[in-house]
Design a protein around this motif. Sequence first.
Motif, mmCIF file in Angstrom:
data_model
loop_
_atom_site.group_PDB
_atom_site.id
_atom_site.type_symbol
_atom_site.label_atom_id
_atom_site.label_comp_id
_atom_site.label_asym_id
_atom_site.label_seq_id
_atom_site.Cartn_x
_atom_site.Cartn_y
_atom_site.Cartn_z
ATOM 1 N N MET A 1 0.888 -1.421 0.009
ATOM 2 C CA MET A 1 0.066 0.189 -0.042
ATOM 3 C C MET A 1 0.799 1.321 0.155
ATOM 4 S SD MET A 1 -2.914 1.388 2.614
ATOM 5 C CE MET A 1 -3.403 -0.342 3.235
ATOM 6 N N LEU A 3 2.246 4.958 0.592
ATOM 7 C CA LEU A 3 2.431 6.025 2.065
ATOM 8 C C LEU A 3 1.176 6.607 2.219
ATOM 9 C CD1 LEU A 3 4.235 6.736 4.279
ATOM 10 C CD2 LEU A 3 4.985 8.437 2.696
ATOM 11 N N GLY A 5 -1.882 5.837 1.846
ATOM 12 C CA GLY A 5 -2.855 4.964 2.145
ATOM 13 C C GLY A 5 -2.570 4.643 3.665
ATOM 14 N N TRP A 6 -1.511 4.596 4.117
ATOM 15 C CA TRP A 6 -1.115 4.414 5.335
ATOM 16 C C TRP A 6 -1.654 5.645 6.372
ATOM 17 C CZ3 TRP A 6 -0.753 -0.068 7.423
ATOM 18 C CH2 TRP A 6 -0.232 -1.295 6.532
ATOM 19 N N ILE A 7 -1.189 6.925 5.864
ATOM 20 C CA ILE A 7 -1.384 7.994 6.381
ATOM 21 C C ILE A 7 -3.153 8.237 6.542
ATOM 22 C CG2 ILE A 7 -1.198 10.502 6.195
ATOM 23 C CD1 ILE A 7 1.218 9.938 5.029
ATOM 24 N N LEU A 9 -5.233 5.790 6.731
ATOM 25 C CA LEU A 9 -5.784 4.680 7.662
ATOM 26 C C LEU A 9 -5.404 5.136 9.125
ATOM 27 C CD1 LEU A 9 -6.897 1.896 7.986
ATOM 28 C CD2 LEU A 9 -4.686 0.892 7.847
ATOM 29 N N LEU A 10 -4.273 5.835 9.284
ATOM 30 C CA LEU A 10 -3.837 6.139 10.916
ATOM 31 C C LEU A 10 -4.655 7.172 11.081
ATOM 32 C CD1 LEU A 10 -0.234 5.652 10.418
ATOM 33 C CD2 LEU A 10 -1.589 4.490 11.899
#
Length: 58
Positions: A1, A3, A5-7, A9-10
């Motif tokens: 995924m 970066l 996407g991770w941001i 999500l967080l």
Amino acid sequence: MPLIGWIILLVALALIVGSLMLLRDSAHSMKISDEKMKKIQARKAEIEAEESAEDKEW
């Protein structure tokens, strides 16, 4: 995924957890005045008396 996407999500998880903590902290802050509480209890007793009278009719 990627970066981003991770941001996202967080951030979404942080918003959910923050909202739940805010809800938990404000759950017990609702104060009811003594006068209003007496009215509520009187109305509850009145309704219970009406219901018991209806039960006795049957």
